[in-house]
Design a protein around this motif. Sequence first.
Motif, PDB file in Angstrom:
ATOM      1  N   GLU A 158       0.823  -1.211   0.000  1.00 40.44           N
ATOM      2  CA  GLU A 158       0.000   0.000   0.000  1.00 40.44           C
ATOM      3  C   GLU A 158       0.860   1.265   0.000  1.00 40.44           C
ATOM      4  OE1 GLU A 158      -3.132  -0.380  -0.411  1.00 40.44           O
ATOM      5  OE2 GLU A 158      -3.199  -2.533  -0.053  1.00 40.44           O
ATOM      6  N   ASP A 159       2.084   1.189  -0.512  1.00 37.69           N
ATOM      7  CA  ASP A 159       2.990   2.345  -0.471  1.00 37.69           C
ATOM      8  C   ASP A 159       2.424   3.583  -1.153  1.00 37.69           C
ATOM      9  OD1 ASP A 159       4.921   1.218   1.076  1.00 37.69           O
ATOM     10  OD2 ASP A 159       6.406   0.964  -0.522  1.00 37.69           O
ATOM     11  N   SER A 160       1.587   3.388  -2.153  1.00 35.31           N
ATOM     12  CA  SER A 160       1.027   4.539  -2.866  1.00 35.31           C
ATOM     13  C   SER A 160       0.068   5.349  -1.998  1.00 35.31           C
ATOM     14  CB  SER A 160       0.303   4.085  -4.138  1.00 35.31           C
ATOM     15  OG  SER A 160      -0.766   3.206  -3.815  1.00 35.31           O
ATOM     16  N   GLU A 161      -0.442   4.725  -0.916  1.00 35.87           N
ATOM     17  CA  GLU A 161      -1.390   5.421  -0.032  1.00 35.87           C
ATOM     18  C   GLU A 161      -0.716   6.572   0.719  1.00 35.87           C
ATOM     19  OE1 GLU A 161      -4.720   5.000   0.911  1.00 35.87           O
ATOM     20  OE2 GLU A 161      -5.008   3.664  -0.796  1.00 35.87           O
ATOM     21  N   LEU A 162       0.454   6.300   1.284  1.00 41.01           N
ATOM     22  CA  LEU A 162       1.093   7.284   2.156  1.00 41.01           C
ATOM     23  C   LEU A 162       2.609   7.307   2.047  1.00 41.01           C
ATOM     24  CD1 LEU A 162       0.782   9.381   4.440  1.00 41.01           C
ATOM     25  CD2 LEU A 162       0.849   7.480   6.082  1.00 41.01           C
ATOM     26  N   CYS A 163       3.232   6.145   1.937  1.00 41.56           N
ATOM     27  CA  CYS A 163       4.691   6.070   1.954  1.00 41.56           C
ATOM     28  C   CYS A 163       5.321   6.909   0.842  1.00 41.56           C
ATOM     29  CB  CYS A 163       5.126   4.611   1.835  1.00 41.56           C
ATOM     30  SG  CYS A 163       6.903   4.367   1.688  1.00 41.56           S
ATOM     31  N   ILE A 164       4.891   6.692  -0.375  1.00 44.41           N
ATOM     32  CA  ILE A 164       5.473   7.426  -1.505  1.00 44.41           C
ATOM     33  C   ILE A 164       5.128   8.915  -1.439  1.00 44.41           C
ATOM     34  CG2 ILE A 164       5.426   7.660  -4.020  1.00 44.41           C
ATOM     35  CD1 ILE A 164       5.209   4.571  -4.126  1.00 44.41           C
ATOM     36  N   PRO A 165       3.875   9.289  -1.168  1.00 47.29           N
ATOM     37  CA  PRO A 165       3.581  10.724  -0.998  1.00 47.29           C
ATOM     38  C   PRO A 165       4.380  11.371   0.135  1.00 47.29           C
ATOM     39  CG  PRO A 165       1.542   9.504  -1.331  1.00 47.29           C
ATOM     40  CD  PRO A 165       2.628   8.486  -1.167  1.00 47.29           C
ATOM     41  N   ALA A 166       4.612  10.643   1.227  1.00 46.71           N
ATOM     42  CA  ALA A 166       5.398  11.194   2.331  1.00 46.71           C
ATOM     43  C   ALA A 166       6.820  11.494   1.879  1.00 46.71           C
ATOM     44  CB  ALA A 166       5.421  10.221   3.503  1.00 46.71           C
ATOM     45  N   GLY A 167       7.410  10.552   1.140  1.00 45.20           N
ATOM     46  CA  GLY A 167       8.753  10.774   0.627  1.00 45.20           C
ATOM     47  C   GLY A 167       8.835  12.009  -0.259  1.00 45.20           C
ATOM     48  N   LYS A 168       7.836  12.190  -1.097  1.00 44.09           N
ATOM     49  CA  LYS A 168       7.809  13.367  -1.973  1.00 44.09           C
ATOM     50  C   LYS A 168       7.653  14.655  -1.178  1.00 44.09           C
ATOM     51  CE  LYS A 168       5.993  10.940  -6.021  1.00 44.09           C
ATOM     52  NZ  LYS A 168       4.827  10.757  -6.937  1.00 44.09           N
ATOM     53  N   ALA A 169       7.030  14.539   0.004  1.00 43.33           N
ATOM     54  CA  ALA A 169       6.845  15.708   0.865  1.00 43.33           C
ATOM     55  C   ALA A 169       8.056  15.971   1.758  1.00 43.33           C
ATOM     56  CB  ALA A 169       5.605  15.514   1.730  1.00 43.33           C
ATOM     57  N   GLY A 170       9.063  15.099   1.683  1.00 39.17           N
ATOM     58  CA  GLY A 170      10.265  15.279   2.485  1.00 39.17           C
ATOM     59  C   GLY A 170      10.169  14.698   3.876  1.00 39.17           C
ATOM     60  N   ILE A 171       9.250  13.740   4.062  1.00 42.57           N
ATOM     61  CA  ILE A 171       9.077  13.079   5.350  1.00 42.57           C
ATOM     62  C   ILE A 171       9.467  11.612   5.194  1.00 42.57           C
ATOM     63  CG2 ILE A 171       7.417  12.384   7.122  1.00 42.57           C
ATOM     64  CD1 ILE A 171       5.804  14.886   6.458  1.00 42.57           C
ATOM     65  N   ASP A 172      10.393  11.152   6.032  1.00 41.24           N
ATOM     66  CA  ASP A 172      10.838   9.763   5.953  1.00 41.24           C
ATOM     67  C   ASP A 172       9.712   8.810   6.343  1.00 41.24           C
ATOM     68  OD1 ASP A 172      13.542  10.062   5.118  1.00 41.24           O
ATOM     69  OD2 ASP A 172      14.106  10.671   7.141  1.00 41.24           O
TER      70      ASP A 172
END
Length: 263
Positions: free
Chosen positions: A135-149
């Motif tokens: 489910e990385d597309s839910e939050l993990c990948i967007p978080a990375g793009k936002a600069g949050i590990d």
Amino acid sequence: MTRIAAKFADLKSQGKSAFVSYIMAGDPDYDTTLAVMNGLPGAGVDIIELGAPFTDPMADGPTIQLAGQRALDGGMTLKKTLQLVTEFRKTDDTTPIVLMGYYNPIYSHGVDAFLVDAKAAGVDGLIVVDLPPEEDSELCIPAGKAGIDFIRLTTPTTDERRLPTVLPNTSGFIYYVAITGITGSGSASPETVGREVARIKQSTDLPVCVGFGIKTPQDAAAMAAVADGAVVGSAIVQKLADGDSVETVLDFVKDLADGAHSA
């Protein structure tokens, strides 16, 4: 460089492992949480994990479940949890903060809005225990793009077939759960954990921190000696549950941190 990366780089230059402490936002109340948070860096904490209370904390043992319930009963919300981070950042702009919790409150807040608000507050990383890599597309990948590990958990059952699925979008550090089970239960031998950490590090350059079952300075030292950091949660939360003063809690944390840093 993110605050988390900078912290691990600084510790590595000193030949030290990290000490990571967990507390529950709003337990026993907002002001006490903020007072403890403000004192953690001075007590030797390198990274703060701040729990966001949730009604169905399936990965947590009784100590943290009860802490979350107390926080919710006191009116704690995800918005107020972020407000705590904002208040903390008024006096500390260097200590990394990792928000740890569950996906439902974030989903209810709205993922895009949450990431904007979390970044603005000063959150550096997320641990969301009920979002698997699929489910990385839910939050993990967007978080990375936002600069949050986005920090991923691995366990004794995360074998060579599973690791390639877990690691690709993980950043900040790997949180190795030393035991199979819930928070606050059991303990693992440093020898076993050391082998597992070495196995994981064959597949990633990220630091590996070990948590679950660490209760004493001796435990912290033993685990920090075989990993890049030690994480303590339930033992600290229990002190607050017992009604110990902020000063007493911070003294206990300092002993744990000294143990981890002695490794």
